[in-house]
Write an enzyme that holds these catalytic residues in place. Structure first.
Site, PDB file in Angstrom:
ATOM      1  N   PHE A 114       0.863  -1.190   0.000  1.00  0.00           N
ATOM      2  CA  PHE A 114       0.000   0.000   0.000  1.00  0.00           C
ATOM      3  C   PHE A 114       0.893   1.231   0.000  1.00  0.00           C
ATOM      4  CE2 PHE A 114      -2.507   3.519   1.275  1.00  0.00           C
ATOM      5  CZ  PHE A 114      -3.812   3.243   0.930  1.00  0.00           C
TER       6      PHE A 114
ATOM      7  N   ASP B 289       9.219   3.209   1.779  1.00  0.00           N
ATOM      8  CA  ASP B 289       8.022   3.927   2.226  1.00  0.00           C
ATOM      9  C   ASP B 289       7.836   3.685   3.724  1.00  0.00           C
ATOM     10  OD1 ASP B 289       5.466   4.709   2.916  1.00  0.00           O
ATOM     11  OD2 ASP B 289       4.482   3.810   1.167  1.00  0.00           O
TER      12      ASP B 289
HETATM   13  O1  PSZ Z   1      -7.536   3.087   3.301  1.00  0.00           O
HETATM   14  C1  PSZ Z   1      -6.622   3.925   3.260  1.00  0.00           C
HETATM   15  O2  PSZ Z   1      -6.550   4.865   2.449  1.00  0.00           O
HETATM   16  C2  PSZ Z   1      -5.490   3.782   4.196  1.00  0.00           C
HETATM   17  S1  PSZ Z   1      -5.635   2.841   5.562  1.00  0.00           S
HETATM   18  C3  PSZ Z   1      -4.036   3.091   5.963  1.00  0.00           C
HETATM   19  C4  PSZ Z   1      -3.400   3.847   5.074  1.00  0.00           C
HETATM   20  C5  PSZ Z   1      -4.235   4.271   4.065  1.00  0.00           C
HETATM   21  N1  PSZ Z   1      -2.092   4.103   5.143  1.00  0.00           N
HETATM   22  C6  PSZ Z   1      -1.509   5.088   4.368  1.00  0.00           C
HETATM   23  C7  PSZ Z   1      -0.185   4.839   3.730  1.00  0.00           C
HETATM   24  C8  PSZ Z   1       0.671   3.801   4.143  1.00  0.00           C
HETATM   25  O3  PSZ Z   1       0.343   2.993   5.169  1.00  0.00           O
HETATM   26  C9  PSZ Z   1       1.887   3.621   3.471  1.00  0.00           C
HETATM   27  C10 PSZ Z   1       2.817   2.540   3.875  1.00  0.00           C
HETATM   28  N2  PSZ Z   1       2.209   4.410   2.444  1.00  0.00           N
HETATM   29  C11 PSZ Z   1       1.407   5.404   2.034  1.00  0.00           C
HETATM   30  C12 PSZ Z   1       0.205   5.649   2.662  1.00  0.00           C
HETATM   31  C13 PSZ Z   1      -0.651   6.765   2.174  1.00  0.00           C
HETATM   32  O4  PSZ Z   1      -0.748   7.744   3.136  1.00  0.00           O
HETATM   33  P1  PSZ Z   1      -1.988   8.743   3.152  1.00  0.00           P
HETATM   34  O5  PSZ Z   1      -3.174   7.952   3.584  1.00  0.00           O
HETATM   35  O6  PSZ Z   1      -1.587   9.786   4.134  1.00  0.00           O
HETATM   36  O7  PSZ Z   1      -2.137   9.267   1.783  1.00  0.00           O
END
Ligand code: PSZ
Length: 488
Positions: free
Chosen positions: A205, A314
């Site tokens: 992710f 990441d």
């Molecule tokens: O469902 C969702 O959009 C979620 S639930 C948990 C996340 C997103 N995590 C965000 C995340 C991450 O865990 C890693 C390893 N890389 C990038 C992201 C993206 O971060 P945001 O959500 O701030 O854009």
């Protein structure tokens, strides 16, 4: 330093004795308390209201963020939850920490918050010093830093840095863009918009924006209906647990995944779509808390270097201390720092560290209106001070040891329900035997006043704040044990 609250709490779990515990955040309740169904009537009313304006199917409850304190999330129905999930792993030192509440009482800091500049054009005089003293003070060996808004935005821009660097190197130092590049990029065609790719891993992710979504492979619902890119995807190791009993199989798993990375790089090169970079989480979080060994990451870095691909680690979810080190990849003892490390969540500001090579030669190439928010950096400054003063990385290790030992006990007591306890620090997970049981466990935990998270198909994950202490761990374990008795 603020005064500490000292209370005599019953501690649960293994010891089960009564002793004084000192909370790192003053004013915490002694234990969870749930007095309504969850969501309670007030939350439900607000959910219905919100849902008339937008799709609110994901909302679990409404928080009362005036009252929430430390490791306890208090909702609008006065339910008190021990929060082991912390807003998807994004609250570094608990709710309403006094050191954070103090920040904007300072008039200069308040004005920094209120007058949000376009940082790439009109930064305040404080900006270079703040980047150095706050962000670069915790850099994993990289001299350059960019701030951004969120995790997706950080990765999205870091990907661009990888591509810009790759093409710059191909084109040659100080060679200008050709006329054909300038015209072709305007219609999304090569050579201006080159056929480069990024390699990512199944189960990863990295975000939900268009390019990061192309490298996200955790759940179909994130991706459905959105056009995407033909970029290579390799398998990430899936280990058997306990690790020490399956060393040979797990090492073979590493080798197989690494061989696939190498194969894909060659295959895509032959297709005329070279791999400019590899993006990887130190622990695949959304995808199920899938770990890989230090050797896997060391080898991955060698493959990246050998093939002229940048390595982007990441650390959006793993960063800022929860694994017992500031950056999870520090556990891997890499030969040299990765080319780029992205962050967000507990770091409060998004952004990325990078080496000099990943720095575009021209201005305006990695850019947007705000490029972050200095107010968030002021909060991060306070967070980093608390981490240092309270030695919270050591606290994480101590609480993590209690949590992990307790989870291993529960796994041993309930082999037909739980398996594969894993993780570092308090960044821990355990598998339920199936999705239904996992979901049931989370609902029942919440009804007992404990918020935990899910990841992958059937994992329960813990993402407490760095101020989560041994007595919180024991409350969590006690409630988890009660839930397991109920679902047996
Ligand atoms: O469902 C969702 O959009 C979620 S639930 C948990 C996340 C997103 N995590 C965000 C995340 C991450 O865990 C890693 C390893 N890389 C990038 C992201 C993206 O971060 P945001 O959500 O701030 O854009």
């Amino acid at each position: 330093m603020w005064s500490r609250s000292v209370g005599v709490l019953k501690t649960f779990g293994r010891a089960g004795n009564t002793r004084a515990v000192t909370s790192l955040v003053p004013g915490e309740p002694k234990e969870p308390s749930v007095i309504t169904a969850v969501p309670g009537p007030k939350s439900q009313k607000l959910i219905d209201d919100l849902n008339s304006i937008n799709q609110s199917g994901s909302v679990q409850l409404f928080g009362n963020y005036d009252k929430s304190i430390g490791n306890y999330l208090i909702d609008v129905d006065e339910n008190i939850f021990l929060d082991a999930f912390t807003q998807i792993s994004s609250i570094p030192i608990g709710y309403n920490h006094p050191e954070l509440l103090k920040v904007f009482k300072d008039e200069h800091k308040l004005k920094t918050l209120v007058n949000r500049p376009a940082l790439g054009v009109f930064p305040g005089d404080y900006w270079p010093e703040k980047l150095r003293s706050v962000l670069l003070s915790v850099s994993p060996g990289l001299s350059q830093v960019m701030t951004m808004m969120c995790g997706s935005c950080s990765n999205e821009n870091a990907y661009k840095a990888l591509f810009i660097h790759y093409r710059g190197r191909e084109r040659g130092e100080d060679v200008d863009f050709s006329e054909l590049e300038k015209t072709s990029c305007m219609i999304n065609q090569p050579p201006g918009a080159p056929k480069l790719t990024l390699l990512s891993f199944h189960g990863a992710f990295h975000g939900r924006t268009m390019a990061t979504l192309a490298t996200t492979h955790s759940k179909a619902i994130h991706k459905l209906d959105v056009p995407s890119l033909d970029w290579p995807i390799a398998h990430f190791p899936r280990y058997k647990y306990p690790l020490h009993e399956h060393q040979r199989d797990n090492e073979a798993e590493d080798r197989q995944c690494l061989a696939e990375v190498q194969d894909l790089i060659e295959k895509y090169k032959k297709k005329g779509r070279p791999v400019a970079g590899i993006v990887v989480e130190p622990i695949q979080s959304e995808g199920g808390d899938n770990e890989a060994s230090p050797e896997f990451f060391q080898q991955l870095q060698r493959i990246a270097k050998h093939n002229g691909a940048g390595l982007l680690i990441d650390e959006v979810q793993t960063g800022c201390g929860a694994t017992g080190k500031m950056w999870c990849h520090e556990h891997f003892v890499l030969e040299s720092p990765p080319d780029i490390v992205t962050f967000s969540k507990k770091m409060l500001t998004g952004g990325f560290f990078h080496n000099l090579e990943m720095r575009p030669k021209q201005p305006y190439r990695i850019f947007n209106t705000w490029i972050g928010d200095p107010g968030k950096l002021l909060l991060l400054e306070a967070v980093l001070n608390v981490i240092k003063q309270e030695n919270l990385l050591h606290q994480v290790q101590k609480s993590g040891d209690v949590l992990k030992a307790g989870l291993l006990d529960l796994e041993k007591e309930n082999p037909s329900l739980l398996n594969s306890v894993r993780g570092r620090g308090t960044f821990l997970a355990v598998n339920a035997i199936d999705t239904k049981l996992r979901d049931n466990i989370l609902v029942k935990l919440k009804a007992k006043g404990v918020i935990a998270g899910s990841c992958g198909d059937h994992s329960v994950r813990l993402r407490p704040s760095l101020t989560f202490q041994e007595h919180h761990a024991n409350i969590f374990l006690d409630k988890f044990r009660q839930v397991l008795q109920e679902v047996k």
